[in-house]
Design an enzyme around this catalytic site. Sequence first.
Site, PDB file in Angstrom:
ATOM      1  N   GLY A   1      33.607 103.488  62.915  1.00  0.00           N
ATOM      2  CA  GLY A   1      34.225 104.765  62.591  1.00  0.00           C
ATOM      3  C   GLY A   1      35.340 105.153  63.530  1.00  0.00           C
ATOM      4  O   GLY A   1      35.868 104.317  64.276  1.00  0.00           O
TER       5      GLY A   1
ATOM      6  N   GLY B   1      28.128 103.825  71.732  1.00  0.00           N
ATOM      7  CA  GLY B   1      28.494 103.757  73.142  1.00  0.00           C
ATOM      8  C   GLY B   1      28.638 102.317  73.608  1.00  0.00           C
ATOM      9  O   GLY B   1      28.876 101.397  72.834  1.00  0.00           O
TER      10      GLY B   1
ATOM     11  N   MET C   1      17.776 106.738  53.893  1.00  0.00           N
ATOM     12  CA  MET C   1      17.659 105.922  52.685  1.00  0.00           C
ATOM     13  C   MET C   1      19.049 105.608  52.143  1.00  0.00           C
ATOM     14  O   MET C   1      19.315 104.496  51.683  1.00  0.00           O
ATOM     15  CB  MET C   1      16.838 106.664  51.623  1.00  0.00           C
ATOM     16  CG  MET C   1      15.398 106.891  51.986  1.00  0.00           C
ATOM     17  SD  MET C   1      14.562 107.945  50.794  1.00  0.00           S
ATOM     18  CE  MET C   1      14.705 106.968  49.316  1.00  0.00           C
TER      19      MET C   1
ATOM     20  N   ASP D   1      30.714 109.286  55.930  1.00  0.00           N
ATOM     21  CA  ASP D   1      31.139 110.666  55.657  1.00  0.00           C
ATOM     22  C   ASP D   1      32.516 110.746  55.018  1.00  0.00           C
ATOM     23  O   ASP D   1      32.931 111.821  54.593  1.00  0.00           O
ATOM     24  CB  ASP D   1      31.163 111.481  56.955  1.00  0.00           C
ATOM     25  CG  ASP D   1      29.776 111.698  57.535  1.00  0.00           C
ATOM     26  OD1 ASP D   1      28.792 111.413  56.820  1.00  0.00           O
ATOM     27  OD2 ASP D   1      29.677 112.143  58.690  1.00  0.00           O
TER      28      ASP D   1
ATOM     29  N   GLY E   1      35.413 106.888  66.304  1.00  0.00           N
ATOM     30  CA  GLY E   1      35.142 106.646  67.720  1.00  0.00           C
ATOM     31  C   GLY E   1      35.269 105.173  68.066  1.00  0.00           C
ATOM     32  O   GLY E   1      35.840 104.808  69.103  1.00  0.00           O
TER      33      GLY E   1
ATOM     34  N   ARG F   1      28.681 115.374  58.867  1.00  0.00           N
ATOM     35  CA  ARG F   1      28.642 116.099  60.134  1.00  0.00           C
ATOM     36  C   ARG F   1      29.766 117.126  60.236  1.00  0.00           C
ATOM     37  O   ARG F   1      29.551 118.281  60.576  1.00  0.00           O
ATOM     38  CB  ARG F   1      28.723 115.093  61.290  1.00  0.00           C
ATOM     39  CG  ARG F   1      28.671 115.693  62.668  1.00  0.00           C
ATOM     40  CD  ARG F   1      28.726 114.595  63.718  1.00  0.00           C
ATOM     41  NE  ARG F   1      27.540 113.754  63.661  1.00  0.00           N
ATOM     42  CZ  ARG F   1      26.417 114.028  64.314  1.00  0.00           C
ATOM     43  NH1 ARG F   1      26.342 115.121  65.064  1.00  0.00           N
ATOM     44  NH2 ARG F   1      25.385 113.228  64.235  1.00  0.00           N
TER      45      ARG F   1
END
Length: 488
Positions: free
Chosen positions: A189, A165, A375, A220, A191, A265
């Site tokens: 990423g 944000g 980790m 990801d 966003g 995600r």
Amino acid sequence: MSTVESSKPKIIEGSCGYVLQDVPHLSDYLPGLPTYPNPLQDNPAYSVVKQYFVDADDSVPQKIVVHKDGPRGIHFRRAGPRQKVYFESDEVHACIVTCGGLCPGLNTVIREIVSSLSYMYGVKRILGIDGGYRGFYAKNTVSLDSKVVNDIHKRGGTILGTSRGGHDTTKIVDSIQDRGINQVYIIGGDGTQRGASVIFEEIRRRGLKVAVIGIPKTIDNDIPVIDKSFGFDTAVEEAQRAINAAHVEAESIENGIGVVKLMGRYSGFIAMYATLASRDVDCCLIPESPFYLEGEGGLFDYIEKRLKESGHMVIVIAEGAGQDLMSKSMESMTLKDASGNKLLKDVGLWLSQSIKDHFNKKMVMNLKYIDPTYMIRAVPSNASDNVYCTLLAQSAVHGAMAGYTGYISGLVNGRQTYIPFYRITETQNHVVITDRMWARLLSSTNQPSFLCPKDVSDNKEKLMSALLDDGNCNGTVDVPPVTKEITK
């Protein structure tokens, strides 16, 4: 995030269906800018290079598997140094910012941007923005030079700090303008890159000679178009440690089950590749492939069969898998974090408890749950990712010096390219469960697909439609995962 009117995409069409999705250039809105000879022509490191500079017409195809009568398809501008640059070395005042979650390789990218600016182009003024987008207007900056960043690639995390944000377009661009910054390198990423795109549009609207460059980062591997994200190889390698530990625990006890939750995600790439690399996994569950627990062919049925056959098993589950199976009343299903990501319940804990509840009355069963999430993302990048980070950073710097702006530096079909922001912010990359790579995983684990024929048919139609529109280079396409309702 303030609303700024977007500039129109630059599309150049050629013969035989050739389409170049070009990136913006400072001269698009600042005509008449002076150019200068590229200092690389006098750089000893480049004296042995056969061809110093990339040809202005070089481009890289997004799709390399084609039919003889098919169109040439979408291309991107090839990355690399140009013969003329739009910034003099003494004129450049660059800044670097890291946003979003941690990822292996962040410090390597920072180091190589600084080194490329310093060693290749003789730039002296480089700032690090502390604490993500918010740092532009709420925190101090850090002066960066080759000495400061010399050993940072050996550490995990980011020396600049990060946050989610905090994007305020007006405040950020005001800060850039007030500080006299003219090159902005934004590492983050999808966003973060959406925010970078808005910053670029505001800078263009104000008519500032400022290049805005993105380096895509997501552990990801869910950013579309590019072959892979930096840090992904390291994440897969580190995931092996957790899977190996789960396997040792499981095979050392009667009816042992090891459950490992990995990041992912919306996309299950880490879980899929870690499973393929491990060979110790009996079942891999990802967000794109729905599954069900009870009944014939369900997960419980498969677990029971595996335990009877071998006496132990290992399950790898991505964090976004099975969310629809958990209680619909869970508050977190509708809450989001500061980056706009949906807050997820811990599917690993939920699945582990569900397995225990189901089998404890039927047989002796011992389950160990391992969550290596933090980790994995906090370690330094491995050798492969370090090389990749170097290529991304150097390409980003070459593009900025050549006057390109409003783009990300990314690998497409093994070639460094410049990709316009809108291409990597319009969708997400997903594992396609009707693709050969997922079939290879099913063959390796021998797990059921948990799909009914209708699911397979529907997903094949989405796959073919996406491939016909703009085939993806890395065996995946940007289609939403299938969903399945189970009647109990």
